[in-house]
Design a protein around this motif. Structure first.
Motif, mmCIF file in Angstrom:
data_model
loop_
_atom_site.group_PDB
_atom_site.id
_atom_site.type_symbol
_atom_site.label_atom_id
_atom_site.label_comp_id
_atom_site.label_asym_id
_atom_site.label_seq_id
_atom_site.Cartn_x
_atom_site.Cartn_y
_atom_site.Cartn_z
ATOM 1 N N GLY A 85 0.866 -1.177 0.000
ATOM 2 C CA GLY A 85 0.000 0.000 0.000
ATOM 3 C C GLY A 85 0.901 1.225 0.000
ATOM 4 O O GLY A 85 2.120 1.122 -0.212
ATOM 5 N N GLU A 119 3.732 -8.585 -1.498
ATOM 6 C CA GLU A 119 2.335 -8.129 -1.529
ATOM 7 C C GLU A 119 1.437 -9.304 -1.926
ATOM 8 O O GLU A 119 1.640 -9.907 -2.975
ATOM 9 C CB GLU A 119 2.203 -6.959 -2.523
ATOM 10 N N ASP A 138 -1.664 -9.324 -2.902
ATOM 11 C CA ASP A 138 -2.546 -9.074 -4.044
ATOM 12 C C ASP A 138 -1.761 -8.280 -5.090
ATOM 13 O O ASP A 138 -0.924 -8.834 -5.758
ATOM 14 C CB ASP A 138 -3.815 -8.360 -3.584
ATOM 15 N N HIS A 150 -5.736 -2.257 -2.091
ATOM 16 C CA HIS A 150 -6.673 -2.043 -0.975
ATOM 17 C C HIS A 150 -6.802 -0.546 -0.638
ATOM 18 O O HIS A 150 -6.849 0.270 -1.541
ATOM 19 C CB HIS A 150 -6.271 -2.941 0.194
ATOM 20 N N ALA A 166 -10.314 8.443 -0.460
ATOM 21 C CA ALA A 166 -10.854 9.717 -0.943
ATOM 22 C C ALA A 166 -9.756 10.671 -1.422
ATOM 23 O O ALA A 166 -10.059 11.725 -1.978
ATOM 24 C CB ALA A 166 -11.661 10.382 0.170
ATOM 25 N N ALA A 226 3.769 -3.597 7.083
ATOM 26 C CA ALA A 226 2.914 -2.486 6.606
ATOM 27 C C ALA A 226 1.732 -3.109 5.882
ATOM 28 O O ALA A 226 1.426 -2.773 4.744
ATOM 29 C CB ALA A 226 3.717 -1.568 5.684
ATOM 30 N N PHE A 235 -0.001 -10.326 12.230
ATOM 31 C CA PHE A 235 1.460 -10.479 12.358
ATOM 32 C C PHE A 235 1.908 -10.027 13.748
ATOM 33 O O PHE A 235 2.700 -10.695 14.404
ATOM 34 C CB PHE A 235 2.190 -9.670 11.291
ATOM 35 N N MET A 253 -16.760 4.147 3.217
ATOM 36 C CA MET A 253 -17.446 4.166 1.910
ATOM 37 C C MET A 253 -17.291 5.519 1.213
ATOM 38 O O MET A 253 -17.110 6.547 1.860
ATOM 39 C CB MET A 253 -18.937 3.899 2.109
ATOM 40 N N GLY A 272 -13.789 0.411 0.960
ATOM 41 C CA GLY A 272 -12.435 -0.160 0.995
ATOM 42 C C GLY A 272 -12.169 -0.759 2.367
ATOM 43 O O GLY A 272 -12.895 -0.478 3.324
ATOM 44 N N GLU A 289 -9.958 -1.246 5.719
ATOM 45 C CA GLU A 289 -8.996 -0.470 6.513
ATOM 46 C C GLU A 289 -8.951 -1.026 7.933
ATOM 47 O O GLU A 289 -9.974 -1.530 8.437
ATOM 48 C CB GLU A 289 -9.444 1.014 6.495
ATOM 49 N N ALA A 316 -8.465 4.953 8.697
ATOM 50 C CA ALA A 316 -9.154 5.744 7.674
ATOM 51 C C ALA A 316 -8.596 7.145 7.449
ATOM 52 O O ALA A 316 -9.256 7.986 6.853
ATOM 53 C CB ALA A 316 -10.669 5.807 7.923
ATOM 54 N N HIS A 317 -7.367 7.390 7.949
ATOM 55 C CA HIS A 317 -6.771 8.682 7.588
ATOM 56 C C HIS A 317 -5.261 8.588 7.336
ATOM 57 O O HIS A 317 -4.511 9.516 7.626
ATOM 58 C CB HIS A 317 -7.089 9.762 8.635
HETATM 59 C C1 LIG Z 1 -12.828 4.637 1.275
HETATM 60 C C2 LIG Z 1 -11.635 5.186 2.005
HETATM 61 C C3 LIG Z 1 -11.436 6.577 2.069
HETATM 62 C C4 LIG Z 1 -10.307 7.087 2.716
HETATM 63 N N1 LIG Z 1 -10.042 8.438 2.633
HETATM 64 C C5 LIG Z 1 -8.862 8.924 3.096
HETATM 65 C C6 LIG Z 1 -8.525 10.291 2.916
HETATM 66 O O1 LIG Z 1 -9.258 11.063 2.284
HETATM 67 N N2 LIG Z 1 -7.346 10.744 3.428
HETATM 68 C C7 LIG Z 1 -6.505 9.928 4.122
HETATM 69 O O2 LIG Z 1 -5.461 10.425 4.600
HETATM 70 N N3 LIG Z 1 -6.780 8.611 4.268
HETATM 71 C C8 LIG Z 1 -7.929 8.083 3.774
HETATM 72 N N4 LIG Z 1 -8.218 6.762 3.908
HETATM 73 C C9 LIG Z 1 -7.281 5.902 4.631
HETATM 74 C C10 LIG Z 1 -6.105 5.456 3.781
HETATM 75 O O3 LIG Z 1 -6.532 4.994 2.526
HETATM 76 C C11 LIG Z 1 -5.349 4.336 4.512
HETATM 77 O O4 LIG Z 1 -5.097 4.734 5.849
HETATM 78 C C12 LIG Z 1 -4.027 4.006 3.855
HETATM 79 O O5 LIG Z 1 -4.196 3.802 2.484
HETATM 80 C C13 LIG Z 1 -3.424 2.768 4.508
HETATM 81 O O6 LIG Z 1 -2.309 2.383 3.752
HETATM 82 P P1 LIG Z 1 -1.533 1.047 4.098
HETATM 83 O O7 LIG Z 1 -0.374 0.978 3.180
HETATM 84 O O8 LIG Z 1 -1.298 1.000 5.577
HETATM 85 O O9 LIG Z 1 -2.608 -0.120 3.845
HETATM 86 P P2 LIG Z 1 -3.160 -0.820 2.524
HETATM 87 O O10 LIG Z 1 -3.372 0.134 1.418
HETATM 88 O O11 LIG Z 1 -4.310 -1.661 2.966
HETATM 89 O O12 LIG Z 1 -1.960 -1.757 2.104
HETATM 90 C C14 LIG Z 1 -1.604 -2.900 2.860
HETATM 91 C C15 LIG Z 1 -1.223 -3.991 1.872
HETATM 92 O O13 LIG Z 1 -0.723 -5.108 2.612
HETATM 93 C C16 LIG Z 1 -1.043 -6.262 1.874
HETATM 94 N N5 LIG Z 1 -0.959 -7.451 2.733
HETATM 95 C C17 LIG Z 1 -1.724 -7.728 3.807
HETATM 96 N N6 LIG Z 1 -1.397 -8.928 4.327
HETATM 97 C C18 LIG Z 1 -0.373 -9.402 3.577
HETATM 98 C C19 LIG Z 1 0.387 -10.594 3.605
HETATM 99 N N7 LIG Z 1 0.170 -11.554 4.504
HETATM 100 N N8 LIG Z 1 1.358 -10.771 2.679
HETATM 101 C C20 LIG Z 1 1.588 -9.807 1.732
HETATM 102 N N9 LIG Z 1 0.873 -8.679 1.650
HETATM 103 C C21 LIG Z 1 -0.092 -8.458 2.561
HETATM 104 C C22 LIG Z 1 -2.477 -5.996 1.412
HETATM 105 O O14 LIG Z 1 -2.856 -6.826 0.327
HETATM 106 C C23 LIG Z 1 -2.421 -4.520 1.064
HETATM 107 O O15 LIG Z 1 -2.202 -4.293 -0.319
HETATM 108 C C24 LIG Z 1 -9.377 6.208 3.336
HETATM 109 C C25 LIG Z 1 -9.588 4.825 3.297
HETATM 110 C C26 LIG Z 1 -10.686 4.310 2.623
HETATM 111 C C27 LIG Z 1 -10.857 2.804 2.546
#
Ligand SMILES: Cc1cc2nc3c(=O)[nH]c(=O)nc-3n(C[C@H](O)[C@H](O)[C@H](O)COP(=O)(O)OP(=O)(O)OC[C@H]3O[C@@H](n4cnc5c(N)ncnc54)[C@H](O)[C@@H]3O)c2cc1C
Length: 382
Positions: free
Chosen positions: A19, A40, A42, A47, A53, A207, A215, A231, A312, A314, A341-342
């Protein structure tokens, strides 16, 4: 810097999850000369990081994450230069409306508190200021708080751009490959088991978004994180009426008008998460409530039709702030998850900070309030 060769399945650092947080930590670690492998399950940005947003917001941040948010904003301003792609990033005011006097009073206290801490990005807005930014707003507004130099960006475009740049610096991404377990061998090297074999490195960053809690638990550092499915809706095009990202005190809502005239509505009302199947289902009753809130604040929205809605996946922490930093139990293990979600705005800053922490042992900002063992300590204190 290199302690393992960076060839085969060995590198200086393994990151689980591609991500925005995994990709960003990979990019900044590669810029520091580390050899990095990202695993990763997927695909990149599949995700939350791809479907959010796109709000790039310092406004209203919890004090514990404000240092990362402010640092991140500095990176957002130069994101095009950093990743050779503008990421659709636009500076735009983030504004939160007050419908009642006591909400306005709370906002005044917030601005004063931030100023006492040396932050000046949030400011009070009068109804007249507000009309200049959003002429179509209802006259029931008594005032607002704003962070006028925040903005928004395109989530997929951003996460892919960071991924592309990291790859161009030699980071190896394995997509469609699940990290099954994380453990340490007899000499302290981390082993990440997958269907394609065991990946080894002296350092691992978890991450993994919503899936990260499992984990942490398997490594003896369980935290209270729940599944969450924020949503979003997007409307048909309207004439330009708002160039700010708008929320309201006491109302689960955020919305913005995109440069093409469509309005993107989100903020707070969740659908149904199912992390086992990778699905997040959008549900209509709460979406209808969000639509009603929007039309009550912006009469022009009554003309709009919803063209698409989605949800999505989270991870949401019990205290709504993420876990960012080093493990408290295991040397060489790090976490960045639970962004509740932020976490999109925080992505670049967290990546830079984690890269520094993992490379030097020092964080440039205070991560103590985001430490993984904070819940254990809270439980003991209760
Ligand atoms: C609809 C929506 C609106 C939002 N709006 C905002 C906004 O306006 N502003 C803002 O700041 N934030 C917003 N957020 C929050 C923000 O999108 C997330 O906080 C952020 O994207 C999280 O990133 P990440 O890399 O931690 O997680 P993710 O994007 O979920 O990435 C984690 C990755 O880890 C992978 N993974 C998990 N388990 C394993 C495993 N066992 N082996 C290999 N890979 C694995 C997953 O497949 C995934 O791709 C929003 C979220 C949503 C869903």
């Amino acid at each position: 810097m290199s302690t393992l060769s960076g060839t085969g399945f060995s590198s200086d650092l393994i990151i689980i999850g591609a991500g925005i947080h995994g990709c960003s930590a990979a990019l900044f670690s590669a810029l520091r000369g580390m050899s990095v492998t990202v695993i990763e399950k997927d695909s990149v940005a599949r995700h939350a990081s791809g479907v959010n947003a796109g709000g790039v917001r310092r406004l209203g941040r919890h004090l514990a994450e404000l240092p990362i948010s402010v640092r991140s904003m500095e990176i957002w301003y130069r994101i095009a230069e950093l990743v050779d792609d503008d990421c659709g990033f636009q500076v735009s005011p983030q504004i939160k409306l007050a419908l009642r006097e006591e909400q306005l009073e709370q906002m005044r206290r917030r601005v004063a508190e931030l100023q006492a801490l040396g932050y000046d990005h949030e400011t009070m807005l009068t109804p007249a200021d507000l009309l200049a930014h959003i002429p179509g707003v209802t006259d029931r507004i008594v005032g607002a708080i704003g962070s006028l130099h925040d903005g928004f960006a395109q989530p997929y475009q951003t996460t892919f751009a960071i991924h592309r740049k990291a790859r161009s610096l030699g980071v190896r991404f394995y997509e469609g490959l699940r990290a099954e377990s994380v453990s340490r061998d007899g000499v302290g090297i981390w082993e990440v088991k997958t269907a394609q074999g065991i990946f080894r490195a002296p350092k691992v960053l978890v991450a993994a978004g919503l899936w990260a809690g499992a984990f942490a638990e398997s490594l003896g550092e369980a935290v209270p994180m729940s599944d969450y499915a924020p949503m979003m809706m997007v409307t048909t095009r309207l004439r330009p009426f708002c160039h700010a990202v708008v929320g309201a005190a006491g109302v689960p809502l955020s919305f913005k008008q995109m440069p093409n005239g469509t309005v993107v509505i989100g903020g707070g009302r969740p659908g149904l998460p199912d992390p086992e199947t990778n699905r997040a289902e959008a549900t209509f009753a709460p979406l209808r409530l969000s639509a009603r809130t929007v039309t009550s604040l912006f009469p022009i929205m009554a003309e709009a039709s919803i063209v698409r809605a989605w949800a999505g996946l989270e991870g949401r922490m019990a205290d709504e702030i993420p876990v960012v930093g080093a493990s408290k139990r295991h040397p060489g293990l790090y976490y960045a998850f639970g962004f509740s979600a932020h976490g999109f705005q925080l992505g670049p800053g967290t990546g830079e900070i984690m890269a520094e922490l993992m490379a030097t042992g020092q964080s440039p900002v205070d991560l103590a309030p985001l430490r993984i063992d904070r819940f254990g300590e809270l439980r003991q204190a209760a």
